[in-house]
Motif scaffolding. Structure first.
Motif, PDB file in Angstrom:
ATOM      1  N   LEU A 168      -7.691   7.637 -10.649  1.00  3.00           N
ATOM      2  CA  LEU A 168      -8.475   6.418 -10.806  1.00  3.00           C
ATOM      3  C   LEU A 168      -7.704   5.189 -10.341  1.00  3.00           C
ATOM      4  CD1 LEU A 168     -10.273   6.961 -14.243  1.00  3.00           C
ATOM      5  CD2 LEU A 168     -11.251   7.118 -11.956  1.00  3.00           C
ATOM      6  N   VAL A 169      -6.437   5.075 -10.734  1.00  3.21           N
ATOM      7  CA  VAL A 169      -5.648   3.892 -10.350  1.00  3.21           C
ATOM      8  C   VAL A 169      -5.459   3.845  -8.839  1.00  3.21           C
ATOM      9  CG1 VAL A 169      -3.392   2.794 -10.514  1.00  3.21           C
ATOM     10  CG2 VAL A 169      -4.482   3.679 -12.573  1.00  3.21           C
TER      11      VAL A 169
ATOM     12  N   HIS B 235      -0.513  16.997 -21.223  1.00  3.95           N
ATOM     13  CA  HIS B 235      -1.212  15.770 -20.832  1.00  3.95           C
ATOM     14  C   HIS B 235      -1.642  15.782 -19.371  1.00  3.95           C
ATOM     15  CE1 HIS B 235       1.328  14.727 -24.312  1.00  3.95           C
ATOM     16  NE2 HIS B 235       0.388  13.867 -24.618  1.00  3.95           N
ATOM     17  N   GLN B 236      -1.711  16.962 -18.769  1.00  2.00           N
ATOM     18  CA  GLN B 236      -1.960  17.030 -17.332  1.00  2.00           C
ATOM     19  C   GLN B 236      -3.304  16.427 -16.946  1.00  2.00           C
ATOM     20  OE1 GLN B 236      -0.626  20.421 -14.720  1.00  2.00           O
ATOM     21  NE2 GLN B 236      -2.803  20.882 -14.756  1.00  2.00           N
ATOM     22  N   GLU B 237      -4.341  16.712 -17.711  1.00  2.00           N
ATOM     23  CA  GLU B 237      -5.661  16.195 -17.361  1.00  2.00           C
ATOM     24  C   GLU B 237      -5.691  14.678 -17.434  1.00  2.00           C
ATOM     25  OE1 GLU B 237      -8.442  17.610 -16.164  1.00  2.00           O
ATOM     26  OE2 GLU B 237      -7.217  19.399 -15.933  1.00  2.00           O
ATOM     27  N   GLN B 238      -5.106  14.127 -18.519  1.00  2.00           N
ATOM     28  CA  GLN B 238      -5.075  12.668 -18.641  1.00  2.00           C
ATOM     29  C   GLN B 238      -4.284  12.040 -17.501  1.00  2.00           C
ATOM     30  OE1 GLN B 238      -4.391  14.953 -21.026  1.00  2.00           O
ATOM     31  NE2 GLN B 238      -4.478  14.036 -23.075  1.00  2.00           N
ATOM     32  N   ALA B 239      -3.161  12.683 -17.134  1.00  2.00           N
ATOM     33  CA  ALA B 239      -2.338  12.144 -16.056  1.00  2.00           C
ATOM     34  C   ALA B 239      -3.064  12.208 -14.722  1.00  2.00           C
ATOM     35  CB  ALA B 239      -1.015  12.918 -15.976  1.00  2.00           C
ATOM     36  N   LEU B 240      -3.735  13.327 -14.445  1.00  2.00           N
ATOM     37  CA  LEU B 240      -4.489  13.458 -13.199  1.00  2.00           C
ATOM     38  C   LEU B 240      -5.584  12.399 -13.102  1.00  2.00           C
ATOM     39  CD1 LEU B 240      -4.938  17.308 -12.768  1.00  2.00           C
ATOM     40  CD2 LEU B 240      -3.870  15.755 -11.124  1.00  2.00           C
TER      41      LEU B 240
ATOM     42  N   ASP C 137       0.829  -1.206   0.000  1.00  2.00           N
ATOM     43  CA  ASP C 137       0.000   0.000   0.000  1.00  2.00           C
ATOM     44  C   ASP C 137       0.867   1.261   0.000  1.00  2.00           C
ATOM     45  OD1 ASP C 137      -1.636  -2.176   0.674  1.00  2.00           O
ATOM     46  OD2 ASP C 137      -3.057  -0.870   1.684  1.00  2.00           O
ATOM     47  N   LEU C 138       1.876   1.285   0.864  1.00  2.00           N
ATOM     48  CA  LEU C 138       2.737   2.468   0.951  1.00  2.00           C
ATOM     49  C   LEU C 138       3.524   2.693  -0.330  1.00  2.00           C
ATOM     50  CD1 LEU C 138       4.180   2.357   4.591  1.00  2.00           C
ATOM     51  CD2 LEU C 138       2.384   3.838   3.679  1.00  2.00           C
ATOM     52  N   MET C 139       3.988   1.606  -0.952  1.00  2.00           N
ATOM     53  CA  MET C 139       4.771   1.777  -2.171  1.00  2.00           C
ATOM     54  C   MET C 139       3.913   2.338  -3.308  1.00  2.00           C
ATOM     55  SD  MET C 139       7.833   1.099  -1.352  1.00  2.00           S
ATOM     56  CE  MET C 139       7.397   1.782   0.259  1.00  2.00           C
ATOM     57  N   LEU C 140       2.678   1.860  -3.432  1.00  2.00           N
ATOM     58  CA  LEU C 140       1.833   2.383  -4.511  1.00  2.00           C
ATOM     59  C   LEU C 140       1.429   3.833  -4.227  1.00  2.00           C
ATOM     60  CD1 LEU C 140      -0.688   0.619  -6.645  1.00  2.00           C
ATOM     61  CD2 LEU C 140      -1.433   2.743  -5.597  1.00  2.00           C
TER      62      LEU C 140
ATOM     63  N   GLY D 123      -7.188   5.462  -6.544  1.00  2.00           N
ATOM     64  CA  GLY D 123      -8.482   5.362  -5.877  1.00  2.00           C
ATOM     65  C   GLY D 123      -9.030   3.946  -5.900  1.00  2.00           C
ATOM     66  N   LEU D 124      -8.979   3.288  -7.052  1.00  2.00           N
ATOM     67  CA  LEU D 124      -9.475   1.924  -7.146  1.00  2.00           C
ATOM     68  C   LEU D 124      -8.646   0.977  -6.280  1.00  2.00           C
ATOM     69  CD1 LEU D 124     -10.266   1.734 -10.975  1.00  2.00           C
ATOM     70  CD2 LEU D 124     -11.922   1.726  -9.090  1.00  2.00           C
ATOM     71  N   PHE D 125      -7.345   1.199  -6.227  1.00  2.00           N
ATOM     72  CA  PHE D 125      -6.496   0.363  -5.369  1.00  2.00           C
ATOM     73  C   PHE D 125      -6.888   0.532  -3.909  1.00  2.00           C
ATOM     74  CE2 PHE D 125      -2.739  -0.126  -2.683  1.00  2.00           C
ATOM     75  CZ  PHE D 125      -2.347  -1.416  -3.013  1.00  2.00           C
ATOM     76  N   LEU D 126      -7.058   1.781  -3.462  1.00  2.00           N
ATOM     77  CA  LEU D 126      -7.429   2.027  -2.070  1.00  2.00           C
ATOM     78  C   LEU D 126      -8.796   1.437  -1.743  1.00  2.00           C
ATOM     79  CD1 LEU D 126      -6.239   5.733  -1.681  1.00  2.00           C
ATOM     80  CD2 LEU D 126      -5.214   3.714  -0.621  1.00  2.00           C
ATOM     81  N   VAL D 127      -9.738   1.553  -2.659  1.00  2.00           N
ATOM     82  CA  VAL D 127     -11.067   0.999  -2.428  1.00  2.00           C
ATOM     83  C   VAL D 127     -10.995  -0.514  -2.270  1.00  2.00           C
ATOM     84  CG1 VAL D 127     -13.309   0.566  -3.504  1.00  2.00           C
ATOM     85  CG2 VAL D 127     -12.344   2.866  -3.524  1.00  2.00           C
ATOM     86  N   SER D 128     -10.278  -1.177  -3.197  1.00  2.00           N
ATOM     87  CA  SER D 128     -10.211  -2.637  -3.150  1.00  2.00           C
ATOM     88  C   SER D 128      -9.498  -3.123  -1.895  1.00  2.00           C
ATOM     89  CB  SER D 128      -9.510  -3.171  -4.400  1.00  2.00           C
ATOM     90  OG  SER D 128      -8.174  -2.697  -4.478  1.00  2.00           O
ATOM     91  N   ARG D 129      -8.410  -2.463  -1.518  1.00  2.00           N
ATOM     92  CA  ARG D 129      -7.652  -2.885  -0.333  1.00  2.00           C
ATOM     93  C   ARG D 129      -8.448  -2.645   0.948  1.00  2.00           C
ATOM     94  NH1 ARG D 129      -3.190  -6.040  -0.432  1.00  2.00           N
ATOM     95  NH2 ARG D 129      -2.085  -4.802   1.136  1.00  2.00           N
TER      96      ARG D 129
END
Length: 222
Positions: free
Chosen positions: A206-207, A196-201, A4-7, A209-215
């Motif tokens: 999303l990545v 590309h700031q919007e795409q990067a944000l 979790d901390l590394m991501l 957030g989804l990781f935190l939700v699943s964990r």
């Protein structure tokens, strides 16, 4: 905890707004010194947040299913849901704004003139201000489970701090020892990020957030 901390640390390191701001600071007159105080203030705030969490837990992780453990997982879940919502909102609004306003070209001359006038104290203040506080809060909620009776926890916390600051440190060192090359490459990096700031944000939000939700769901239901 380590995964979790590394991501989270990686997401903080590549957060577009922080990286863009730091590139501007480095590009200013006296940018090396301004960048250094930016990093020191960033780290001081970062470490202070972790220290506050560890002091509140006494360096001992709360038992599973205990109120503190459940509260930490619930906080991570709320942060994850918020980041997913933020990323989705930015994704939807980006297309609407593009259709409404078209492509805008902003002049960097006035902005760089203001950046050049930044004092060291102002640069130091920008460090904590420009941290992605949602991700920092997620890291703090994760650190609740740190067990300081094991050396591995100290290594994980050190690696987390280093990873979260790695992009700033790399740019600072590069600019210090190869200023001419760094000026050219960081200028290209800034242009790419702004394009590309919007795409990067959206991607980072999303990545992460989804990781935190699943964990957090896994922790709450296990």
């Amino acid at each position: 905890m380590v995964l979790d901390l590394m991501l989270i640390g990686l997401a903080i390191a590549v957060f577009p707004l922080s990286v863009t701001a730091f590139v501007l600071v480095l590009s200013a007159r006296g940018g090396i010194w301004k960048g250094l105080v930016f990093i020191l203030a960033w780290l001081a705030c970062f470490v202070a947040v972790l220290a506050a969490v560890l002091l509140s837990t006494g360096g001992e992780p709360p038992p599973p299913k205990s109120p503190p453990s459940t509260a930490a997982s619930a906080a991570k879940l709320a942060i994850g849901v918020g980041m997913v919502g933020y990323g989705w909102h930015r994704h939807r609004s980006r297309h609407r704004n593009r259709e409404r306003t078209g492509h805008r070209h902003t002049s960097s001359g006035g902005l760089m003139a203001r950046v050049d006038r930044l004092s060291l104290w102002t640069a130091a203040g920008l460090g904590p201000l420009l941290q992605p506080w949602g991700l920092v809060a997620a890291g703090a909620a994760t650190v609740v489970s740190a067990d300081l009776s094991h050396a591995s926890s100290y290594l994980a916390l050190f690696g987390y701090c280093l990873l979260a600051t790695s992009s700033l440190l790399a740019m600072e060192v590069y600019t210090t020892f190869a200023p001419d090359s760094a000026r050219l490459r960081l200028g290209k990096l800034r242009t790419w990020i702004e394009t590309h700031q919007e795409q990067a944000l959206v991607s980072v939000a999303l990545v992460a957030g989804l990781f935190l939700v699943s964990r957090s769901i896994a922790q709450l239901t296990s």
